[in-house]
Design a protein around this motif. Structure first.
Motif, PDB file in Angstrom:
ATOM      1  N   UNK A 264       0.793  -1.224   0.000  1.00  0.00           N
ATOM      2  CA  UNK A 264       0.000   0.000   0.000  1.00  0.00           C
ATOM      3  C   UNK A 264       0.823   1.269   0.000  1.00  0.00           C
ATOM      4  N   UNK A 265       2.124   1.177  -0.066  1.00  0.00           N
ATOM      5  CA  UNK A 265       2.942   2.390  -0.010  1.00  0.00           C
ATOM      6  C   UNK A 265       3.027   3.176  -1.327  1.00  0.00           C
ATOM      7  N   UNK A 266       3.066   2.517  -2.475  1.00  0.00           N
ATOM      8  CA  UNK A 266       3.050   3.310  -3.717  1.00  0.00           C
ATOM      9  C   UNK A 266       1.724   4.068  -3.847  1.00  0.00           C
ATOM     10  N   UNK A 267       1.668   5.111  -4.691  1.00  0.00           N
ATOM     11  CA  UNK A 267       0.421   5.876  -4.822  1.00  0.00           C
ATOM     12  C   UNK A 267      -0.688   5.033  -5.428  1.00  0.00           C
ATOM     13  N   UNK A 268      -1.896   5.502  -5.266  1.00  0.00           N
ATOM     14  CA  UNK A 268      -3.068   4.716  -5.654  1.00  0.00           C
ATOM     15  C   UNK A 268      -3.044   4.358  -7.136  1.00  0.00           C
ATOM     16  N   UNK A 269      -2.538   5.226  -7.963  1.00  0.00           N
ATOM     17  CA  UNK A 269      -2.557   4.936  -9.404  1.00  0.00           C
ATOM     18  C   UNK A 269      -1.648   3.741  -9.729  1.00  0.00           C
ATOM     19  N   UNK A 270      -0.537   3.649  -9.027  1.00  0.00           N
ATOM     20  CA  UNK A 270       0.362   2.503  -9.239  1.00  0.00           C
ATOM     21  C   UNK A 270      -0.293   1.227  -8.707  1.00  0.00           C
ATOM     22  N   UNK A 271      -0.979   1.367  -7.604  1.00  0.00           N
ATOM     23  CA  UNK A 271      -1.681   0.198  -7.058  1.00  0.00           C
ATOM     24  C   UNK A 271      -2.758  -0.280  -8.028  1.00  0.00           C
ATOM     25  N   UNK A 272      -3.436   0.659  -8.673  1.00  0.00           N
ATOM     26  CA  UNK A 272      -4.448   0.277  -9.667  1.00  0.00           C
ATOM     27  C   UNK A 272      -3.787  -0.492 -10.807  1.00  0.00           C
ATOM     28  N   UNK A 273      -2.616  -0.036 -11.212  1.00  0.00           N
ATOM     29  CA  UNK A 273      -1.889  -0.740 -12.287  1.00  0.00           C
ATOM     30  C   UNK A 273      -1.581  -2.170 -11.865  1.00  0.00           C
ATOM     31  N   UNK A 274      -1.147  -2.334 -10.631  1.00  0.00           N
ATOM     32  CA  UNK A 274      -0.858  -3.687 -10.134  1.00  0.00           C
ATOM     33  C   UNK A 274      -2.131  -4.542 -10.100  1.00  0.00           C
ATOM     34  N   UNK A 275      -3.201  -3.937  -9.593  1.00  0.00           N
ATOM     35  CA  UNK A 275      -4.442  -4.706  -9.463  1.00  0.00           C
ATOM     36  C   UNK A 275      -4.925  -5.167 -10.839  1.00  0.00           C
ATOM     37  N   UNK A 276      -4.840  -4.261 -11.815  1.00  0.00           N
ATOM     38  CA  UNK A 276      -5.273  -4.633 -13.177  1.00  0.00           C
ATOM     39  C   UNK A 276      -4.429  -5.780 -13.733  1.00  0.00           C
ATOM     40  N   UNK A 277      -3.137  -5.723 -13.475  1.00  0.00           N
ATOM     41  CA  UNK A 277      -2.286  -6.796 -14.016  1.00  0.00           C
ATOM     42  C   UNK A 277      -2.490  -8.103 -13.254  1.00  0.00           C
ATOM     43  N   UNK A 278      -2.936  -8.015 -11.991  1.00  0.00           N
ATOM     44  CA  UNK A 278      -3.274  -9.236 -11.246  1.00  0.00           C
ATOM     45  C   UNK A 278      -4.572  -9.844 -11.813  1.00  0.00           C
ATOM     46  N   UNK A 279      -5.543  -8.980 -12.080  1.00  0.00           N
ATOM     47  CA  UNK A 279      -6.840  -9.474 -12.577  1.00  0.00           C
ATOM     48  C   UNK A 279      -6.718 -10.037 -13.999  1.00  0.00           C
ATOM     49  N   UNK A 280      -6.023  -9.304 -14.838  1.00  0.00           N
ATOM     50  CA  UNK A 280      -5.985  -9.669 -16.268  1.00  0.00           C
ATOM     51  C   UNK A 280      -4.543  -9.697 -16.793  1.00  0.00           C
ATOM     52  N   UNK A 281      -3.736 -10.609 -16.318  1.00  0.00           N
ATOM     53  CA  UNK A 281      -2.325 -10.612 -16.749  1.00  0.00           C
ATOM     54  C   UNK A 281      -2.173 -10.803 -18.251  1.00  0.00           C
ATOM     55  N   UNK A 282      -3.065 -11.567 -18.839  1.00  0.00           N
ATOM     56  CA  UNK A 282      -2.933 -11.820 -20.276  1.00  0.00           C
ATOM     57  C   UNK A 282      -3.312 -10.609 -21.110  1.00  0.00           C
ATOM     58  N   UNK A 283      -4.191  -9.792 -20.582  1.00  0.00           N
ATOM     59  CA  UNK A 283      -4.663  -8.631 -21.352  1.00  0.00           C
ATOM     60  C   UNK A 283      -3.851  -7.383 -20.998  1.00  0.00           C
ATOM     61  N   UNK A 284      -3.673  -7.159 -19.728  1.00  0.00           N
ATOM     62  CA  UNK A 284      -2.972  -5.951 -19.266  1.00  0.00           C
ATOM     63  C   UNK A 284      -1.458  -6.147 -19.332  1.00  0.00           C
ATOM     64  N   UNK A 285      -1.022  -7.357 -19.158  1.00  0.00           N
ATOM     65  CA  UNK A 285       0.415  -7.637 -19.085  1.00  0.00           C
ATOM     66  C   UNK A 285       0.823  -7.826 -17.641  1.00  0.00           C
ATOM     67  N   UNK A 286       1.430  -8.946 -17.336  1.00  0.00           N
ATOM     68  CA  UNK A 286       1.695  -9.198 -15.915  1.00  0.00           C
ATOM     69  C   UNK A 286       2.780  -8.301 -15.339  1.00  0.00           C
ATOM     70  N   UNK A 287       3.527  -7.615 -16.190  1.00  0.00           N
ATOM     71  CA  UNK A 287       4.561  -6.684 -15.714  1.00  0.00           C
ATOM     72  C   UNK A 287       4.069  -5.239 -15.652  1.00  0.00           C
ATOM     73  N   UNK A 288       2.829  -5.032 -16.010  1.00  0.00           N
ATOM     74  CA  UNK A 288       2.332  -3.653 -16.112  1.00  0.00           C
ATOM     75  C   UNK A 288       2.517  -2.889 -14.799  1.00  0.00           C
TER      76      UNK A 288
END
Lengths: 368, 415
Positions: B356-380
């Protein structure tokens, strides 16, 4: 004969002297407490993140009262703002709470002829706490003015409920003072159970706010809190001071009081209503500050005896001293943090109360 | 066929990331109205400029309806007239003056522009200040164990003005010369004694700094107030690109609801986020359907409770500030995961602890890549996190993949 007369005269003079000494001791005690309040209050005004010397706070108060004004943002302006707007309401709240809770303790112990009677054992404080928790769970918050008055208003109503129940019981059921205390304790348990029920069904933000509110504290005192509690304390104290003889009569028992011309039942009802208003006006702003209503009157009785004419004013002075001292201790022992006065008062009050009980065995602890 | 489809998505995703990581001149974030909450921003975009003068002229001429331009009344006198145009012109020239803005609660507030030195209360707002490079404005901060030294650098050592993350002590503030405002975030738990400061002539500026996309508007408003607009716009660009990237792939127009994953989010030890929580919106922005149906911020899921089992989400995102230092992965997993072992998401390996330390926008990027690694990219998430550290923090020496624990999942335990 002359020898007898002389002996009688000596005896009368001796009695007068003893009586004057007795009165003087009581007055000196009250004056001493008053001086302690001023010194402790002055010291409390020096505690805080901004360094202001003890003597300076008196000067700042004096100059403020004489209309001194300073350019905003200057050192003098900050000193004045912090002493007058931040620290003084806290000190005043501690003093008023001490006076009010102590005088309520004295009156209850006399009315109910029970040394354990105080705002908490009669259920009034628990009722006030329950009222406040209801308001908090309903979404009211101290962060808005409307929310704050909602909480305070609910605490007020909650504090009145036990008083009304006790009054009703005493009207329609043949009761003794001891049963009124037991009824108060039963109501306390009931309100505590209801409060717990509410808290376990609400969200954690409400739990936190309610929990923090319950811990007796004068930390967030502001000027807006003062008028109501001050007015109730003044009205209640004047009434109880002016009726201290009637309170003395109550300690003799209802039948004896009635034979001396006092309608004990009616007087007790009036007192209970007034006390519930006083208690609610304090508890709704400070939360639970225990023991002062028990400890202050008992300490005074131990020193001055059992005459309500002196116990009431002396307990008021000692109660104010005790809460101020507890607040000062709470703000200094873990500085720059602080412990709420309710916790300190319990730490101080419980051992003192135990000491008083053990030391006296019997006698001073009794009020009748 | 499926393999080809996935490969194609990965190629497209990769190209998208490459494009996103490139600088492109002339960026104007005009697709997101009502973010710069400064009165005078008549046309509701992200800038105070000549376009606002034009809009004001059209409103005065009756060509535009004032009700459609809620920020047009620059001087807050209740009338839109030449005085507003004169004031906005001074604002465009960045002249020092009293201006009006909407705070995070939607209250109209005034403040002397540009805001001078500030005291910061809250980790979210501290992160916001850091991300626009306004370190020099911070003269003090609230006490708080959750301030991460790696992110805030020297600001960790500025004077502390309280004994709590949420509070500011007016007495301690009075000891520090030149503080003109207290900066804090949207929750009412922060700076509850705001009136005490305002009575003392110190503005309390409450900015959206933790709540999903509102934080972007908060950053823009903060940037303007502090006189760091350019940096704020650069950060907003970073945010917009992440949101656009996610929206273009799993946004409302790109995916049917029955194709979406379902989720719940958890904060603190075991508090499950409700609809009012920032993490509820974060998981929705990241493309999932969050199953929480209660309005409160959070509900605690205690040991022995069963109420959560009926929700049965595909994913559980558990956000905890685990910092940028060494992290005992197994211990952290055991400490927080223990409450959710009976959930299907946990059993299927879809319980994730998110730093939870990075800003919310970075956390959203992580969450999206967790939900949809094939679409968003797991390194996003890692890519955007690295970009954030490099451009918007004092921790540009960190390598996200090697030095930082950004997420913890069951596969990391096996490793």
């Amino acid at each position: 004969m002359s020898g007898d007369a002389g002996s009688s005269e000596f005896s009368s003079e001796d009695m007068k002297e003893q009586y004057h000494s007795y009165i003087l001791r009581k007055i000196l005690f009250i004056i001493l407490c008053f001086i302690l309040v001023i010194i402790l209050g002055g010291y409390a005004l020096t505690i805080g993140g901004r360094e202001i010397a003890h003597l300076d706070v008196y000067r700042i108060l004096w100059e403020h009262l004489n209309g001194a004004e300073y350019p905003r943002g200057t050192s003098e302006w900050w000193d004045d703002y912090i002493v007058w707007e931040i620290r003084l309401p806290r000190v005043l709240m501690a003093i008023i709470a001490g006076i009010s809770l102590s005088v309520c303790g004295v009156a209850m112990q006399s009315m109910l002829k029970n040394p354990l009677a105080d705002p908490y054992t009669t259920g009034m404080a628990s009722g006030a706490v329950f009222g406040a928790v209801v308001a908090i769970v309903l979404g009211m918050s101290f962060t808005t003015a409307m929310g704050m008055y909602g909480i305070v208003g609910n605490a007020f109503i909650g504090g009145l409920i036990p008083a009304l129940v006790i009054i009703t019981i005493s009207k329609f059921v043949r009761t003794t003072p001891a049963t009124l205390i037991l009824a108060g304790i039963a109501l306390s348990y009931m309100f505590n159970a209801l409060k717990t029920l509410l808290l376990i069904t609400t969200n954690e933000e409400n739990i936190q706010e309610a929990y923090i509110w319950q811990i007796g504290s004068v930390q967030d005192a502001v000027w807006a809190d003062i008028p109501l509690m001050f007015a109730m304390t003044v009205i209640g104290s004047i009434f109880l001071l002016s009726t201290s003889r009637q309170l003395n009569l109550l300690t003799l028992g209802d039948d004896s009081a009635r034979s001396l011309g006092l309608d004990a039942s009616q007087f007790r009802t009036v007192c209970l209503i007034l006390l519930s208003l006083m208690i609610a006006s304090i508890v709704s702003f400070t939360g639970i500050i225990g023991f002062v209503g028990l400890v202050a009157p008992h300490m005074v009785r131990m020193i001055l005896g059992a005459d309500n004419r002196f116990i009431t004013p002396a307990s008021m002075a000692l109660g104010a001293t005790l809460i101020l001292a507890a607040d000062v201790v709470g703000r200094t022992i873990v500085a720059p943090g602080e412990l709420p006065v309710g916790i300190i008062m319990s730490f101080i009050g419980a051992p003192i109360f135990l000491y008083l009980i053990i030391r006296q065995k019997k006698g001073y602890g009794e009020v009748y | 066929m499926a393999t080809i489809a996935i490969a194609s998505i990965l190629v497209v995703s990769g190209l998208g990331l490459v494009l996103l990581s490139q600088e492109s001149d002339g960026y104007r974030s005009t697709d997101f109205p009502e973010r710069l909450m400064i009165f005078g921003n008549a046309n509701n975009d992200d800038y105070l400029d000549e376009d606002d003068i034009t809009t004001l002229e059209k409103i005065i001429a009756g060509e535009l309806d004032a009700e459609d331009h809620p920020l047009a009344d620059a001087n807050q006198d209740g009338v839109i007239d030449q005085k507003d145009i004169d004031m906005v012109r001074k604002m465009i020239d960045r002249e020092p003056m009293e201006i009006y803005y909407l705070n995070a609660h939607g209250d109209v507030k005034s403040v002397q522009y540009p805001v001078g030195d500030v005291a910061v209360v809250g980790t979210g707002i501290m992160g916001a200040v850091m991300s626009i490079g306004a370190d020099e404005k911070v003269a003090a901060r609230s006490f708080g164990a959750t301030y991460d030294r790696t992110l805030i650098g020297d600001l960790y050592d500025v004077p502390i003005i309280s004994d709590s993350l949420f509070r500011a002590d007016v007495e301690l503030v009075s000891n520090i010369d030149g503080i003109t405002a207290i900066l804090t975030q949207e929750s009412t738990r922060y700076v509850q004694n705001a009136d005490v400061f305002e009575n003392a002539g110190i503005d309390v500026i409450r900015i959206a700094a933790t709540d999903g996309l509102d934080t972007i508007g908060g950053i823009l408003t903060l940037g303007y107030l502090l006189g760091f607009e350019e940096q704020a716009n650069e950060y907003v660009r970073f945010c917009d690109e992440i949101i656009s990237y996610i929206n273009d792939r799993v946004g409302p127009d790109m995916m049917a609801d029955d194709e979406r994953v379902t989720s719940l989010s958890v904060v603190m030890i075991n508090s499950v986020s409700g609809k009012d929580s920032a993490y509820f919106s974060a998981t929705q922005i990241a493309g999932s359907i969050n199953l929480a149906d209660w309005d409160d911020t959070t509900q605690r899921f205690q040991e022995g409770d069963e109420w959560l089992l009926s929700y049965d989400p595909d994913f559980i995102i558990h956000a905890r500030g685990i910092g940028y230092g060494d992290v005992d992965i197994q211990a952290t997993w055991d400490q927080y995961g223990q409450y959710f072992t009976e959930m299907r998401a946990y059993k299927e390996g879809n319980y994730h602890i998110l730093n939870g330390n990075p800003p919310v926008i970075v956390r959203i990027a992580y969450i999206a890549s967790i939900f949809y690694p094939d679409i968003i990219g797991e390194d996003f998430g890692d890519i955007k996190h690295q970009e954030f550290l490099d451009k918007f923090s004092n921790a540009d020496n960190l390598n996200v993949k090697e030095d930082v624990v950004s997420t913890i999942n069951v596969h990391m335990l096996a490793a």
